[in-house]
Design a protein around this motif. Structure first.
Motif, short mmCIF file in Angstrom:
data_model
loop_
_atom_site.label_atom_id
_atom_site.label_comp_id
_atom_site.label_asym_id
_atom_site.label_seq_id
_atom_site.Cartn_x
_atom_site.Cartn_y
_atom_site.Cartn_z
N UNK A 117 0.83 -1.20 0.00
CA UNK A 117 0.00 0.00 0.00
C UNK A 117 0.87 1.25 0.00
N UNK A 118 2.00 1.19 0.69
CA UNK A 118 2.88 2.36 0.79
C UNK A 118 3.70 2.57 -0.49
N UNK A 119 4.29 1.51 -1.03
CA UNK A 119 5.24 1.71 -2.13
C UNK A 119 4.59 1.60 -3.51
N UNK A 120 3.43 0.93 -3.59
CA UNK A 120 2.79 0.74 -4.90
C UNK A 120 1.28 0.82 -4.74
N UNK A 121 0.74 2.00 -4.52
CA UNK A 121 -0.71 2.13 -4.34
C UNK A 121 -1.46 1.71 -5.60
N UNK A 122 -2.65 1.16 -5.44
CA UNK A 122 -3.44 0.74 -6.62
C UNK A 122 -3.73 1.92 -7.54
N UNK A 123 -3.99 1.60 -8.79
CA UNK A 123 -4.24 2.64 -9.78
C UNK A 123 -5.42 3.52 -9.42
N UNK A 124 -6.52 2.92 -8.91
CA UNK A 124 -7.69 3.74 -8.62
C UNK A 124 -7.42 4.71 -7.48
N UNK A 125 -6.45 4.39 -6.61
CA UNK A 125 -6.04 5.33 -5.56
C UNK A 125 -5.18 6.45 -6.16
N UNK A 126 -4.23 6.08 -7.03
CA UNK A 126 -3.36 7.07 -7.65
C UNK A 126 -4.15 8.06 -8.51
N UNK A 127 -5.30 7.62 -9.01
CA UNK A 127 -6.11 8.49 -9.87
C UNK A 127 -7.09 9.35 -9.08
N UNK A 128 -7.17 9.15 -7.77
CA UNK A 128 -8.09 9.94 -6.95
C UNK A 128 -7.67 11.41 -6.98
N UNK A 129 -8.60 12.34 -7.18
CA UNK A 129 -8.25 13.77 -7.26
C UNK A 129 -7.49 14.28 -6.05
N UNK A 130 -7.78 13.72 -4.86
CA UNK A 130 -7.11 14.20 -3.65
C UNK A 130 -5.62 13.94 -3.62
N UNK A 131 -5.15 13.02 -4.47
CA UNK A 131 -3.72 12.71 -4.51
C UNK A 131 -3.05 13.22 -5.78
#
Length: 603
Positions: A117-131
């Protein structure tokens, strides 16, 4: 291990991810399926290696694929059938991967999950506007939120997602771990890309030479067949009878489209210069980006409907709305003229066009036709059933598995596997596509080995004729070379023996010899020939040549050192992809699939 997973090639198993997201409600649900009826075990639409695929599980995957498409475009009437077919293909992949994970007893620890979760977050998390920062994933912003004790992000759901998908990533790593790239492999690819030559040639194409086919008899064909068994030996092959029930729009659909186009026509008639603007906005033709501007075209080559509409108007005028089989069109004639040399009429026009999609009534009628056709075909065969339904049929050439050249089978490989597993005479389930439903019947199947002459005779005759043409091309190359040796110039030698002179620059070892196409044997011989000399006559797959190597471009060792790391990475990535795909193909080929879907869903 985690960093290796992050850095190495990822074969993304989208179906597995979607199946997980269904369970945790990350994606919205939508779409239309029929309720369960009957068939196999209650609520089970299929079994894959004995494991049930439940209605709710498949329904969730289908609805999420449908919903993903809805985010990018409007779903057309009747598309649910072939979206569902894609969901089925994804479900097979997902189940096979999950089964292999269990078979290998692959597990993950809580520490591995948190690290991932720390080093390779899922794609849908990386695409979240908050990040995001300026449209890109901001890793520092992500870590700050991850370490925030008051974070409102549902990290438990993210960890659950990683817990589901990480074992599959581990499986992938195990499967591809044996993929290796040697120093020799890297250097060979470097030479393939960087070693070049410039070649002047005289080409003698096989198809430039005529063979008197009237002198070819059955004995000649049989002799060729006996002398070249490798050309007629292969794995199992099958031939299919095929028909299609088209998805065609009905009169009400065309009426709506015509009314829409008439509205556009009225606006353009009021403002004639607005045609390009309306074409860019509304047209679905390839000329839309050019404002509907087409090219000069012979009047005799126009579609009949276009020709009839243009015939009765003058330059600058608009046609009435033109109806084709699946579309409507509006044309503005720009000019009309006769070619002074040929006397033929030419025209130039602008166009607006859009596709007419079948509405609910048209799709419902088509589905009823498919159901009736399937029932009839399974009793009496496709040919009789299609004839009664007024549908054409065709028969495919014999083909081997994986080499059907059929776009439907490429999209839905289980359909092709059915053709090699089911009994001769079996009729497939209807396979939905954008244009209609395909239905196949296994007409015949040949086992592996040498094909009988009765089956191979036509092909053997074609191969014999071509071999004679190639032999004549080779003889012409020899005669041209002999003539040049006496001092006759290249152009004259080429002309006398039906040759064509040309130059190929920057030829690499990939086998392509400029406009002559792929000729690996000829190219290989040329690379071993010294520059500044004419070669002996060389014969390839389709041509014979006499060539003059003008220059060899040999790369330097420092070039190799500069490119080696990138080449090695590309080769390793390709090898891993191939290894995983080979495993997946084998798993799908050997899977035991019991399919009860037709008892649950409409076609």
């Amino acid at each position: 291990m985690m960093q290796a997973m992050r850095d190495n090639m990822k074969v993304v198993i989208w179906a597995t991810a979607i199946a997980f997201l269904v369970g945790f409600g990350v994606l919205q649900l939508g779409g239309v399926l029929n309720p369960p009826t009957h068939g196999g075990p209650a609520g089970v639409i299929a079994k894959i290696n004995g494991e049930p695929v439940r209605y709710e599980e498949f329904n969730g995957m289908y609805k999420n694929i449908l919903n993903q498409l809805r985010q990018s475009r409007e779903i057309k009437e009747g598309e649910d059938s072939y979206i569902r077919e894609q969901a089925w293909s994804d479900m097979i992949t997902s189940k096979l991967v999950q089964q292999e994970v269990r078979r290998r007893r692959i597990t993950v620890t809580p520490e591995e999950i948190k690290t991932m979760v720390r080093v390779a977050p899922p794609d849908f998390v990386m695409q979240a506007p908050g990040f995001q920062t300026n449209g890109k994933f901001d890793y520092r912003k992500y870590l700050a939120e991850l370490d925030n004790p008051n974070s409102q992000v549902p990290w438990v759901q993210v960890e659950d997602y990683v817990a589901q998908t990480l074992p599959q990533q581990k499986l992938q790593q195990e499967i591809v771990a044996t993929a290796k790239v040697s120093e020799a492999d890297v250097r060979e690819r470097f030479q393939l890309l960087n070693k070049k030559m410039n070649v002047r040639y005289i080409c003698f194409a096989a198809d430039s030479f005529v063979v008197d086919t009237s002198k070819i008899g059955g004995a000649d064909i049989e002799t060729y067949y006996r002398s070249h068994p490798e050309e007629f030996t292969g794995p199992p092959e099958v031939t299919l009878v095929v028909t299609m029930v088209p998805r065609r729009p009905k009169e009400p659909d065309f009426a709506v489209a015509r009314e829409r186009m008439m509205g556009i026509r009225e606006q353009i008639a009021a403002l004639p210069d607005s045609f390009p603007r309306y074409a860019r906005t509304y047209s679905e033709a390839g000329t839309a980006e050019r404002g509907g501007d087409g090219t000069d075209v012979l009047y005799s080559q126009l579609r009949p409907t276009f020709a009839a509409a243009i015939k009765v108007i003058q330059p600058g005028q608009l046609t009435d709305v033109i109806r084709e089989e699946r579309s409507v069109h509006l044309l503005r004639l720009d000019k009309r003229w006769n070619d002074p040399k040929t006397g033929q009429m030419w025209v130039h026009y602008h166009e607006i066009a859009f596709r007419v999609e079948p509405g609910a009534d048209a799709v419902r009628d088509a589905r009823k036709s498919v159901q009736d056709l399937v029932a009839d075909a399974r009793k009496h065969g496709i040919t009789k059933a299609a004839t009664r339904a007024g549908l054409p049929t065709s028969q495919t050439p014999f083909f081997r598995e994986g080499n059907s050249k059929n776009d439907v089978f490429k999209r839905f490989p289980e359909a092709e596997r059915w053709a090699f597993k089911a009994k001769v005479g079996s009729v497939s389930s209807p396979i939905p596509t954008e244009n209609g439903w395909y239905l196949y019947e296994i007409a015949d199947r040949q086992p592996a080995g040498l094909r009988p002459l009765t089956q191979a005779r036509v092909f053997a005759r074609e191969r014999l004729i071509y071999s004679l043409q190639l032999a004549r091309a080779s003889e012409a190359a020899k005669q041209a070379a002999a003539l040049m040796a006496t001092g006759v110039n290249v152009i004259e030698a080429a002309k006398r023996f039906k040759g064509v002179e040309g130059i190929a620059t920057s030829v690499t070892r990939n086998g392509y010899l400029g406009s002559l196409g792929r000729e690996p044997e000829i190219v290989g011989s040329l690379f071993s020939s010294p520059a500044g000399t004419w070669t002996r006559p060389l014969t390839g797959n389709n041509v014979a040549v006499v060539a003059y190597v003008m220059q060899h471009e040999r790369p330097k060792e420092e070039d190799y050192k500069a490119q080696a790391t990138q080449i090695r990475g590309a080769l390793l990535n390709s090898a891993r992809q191939e290894r995983f795909q080979d495993w997946l193909e084998s798993a799908r080929k050997n899977a035991r699939i019991e399919d009860f879907r037709e008892n649950y869903f409409e076609v």
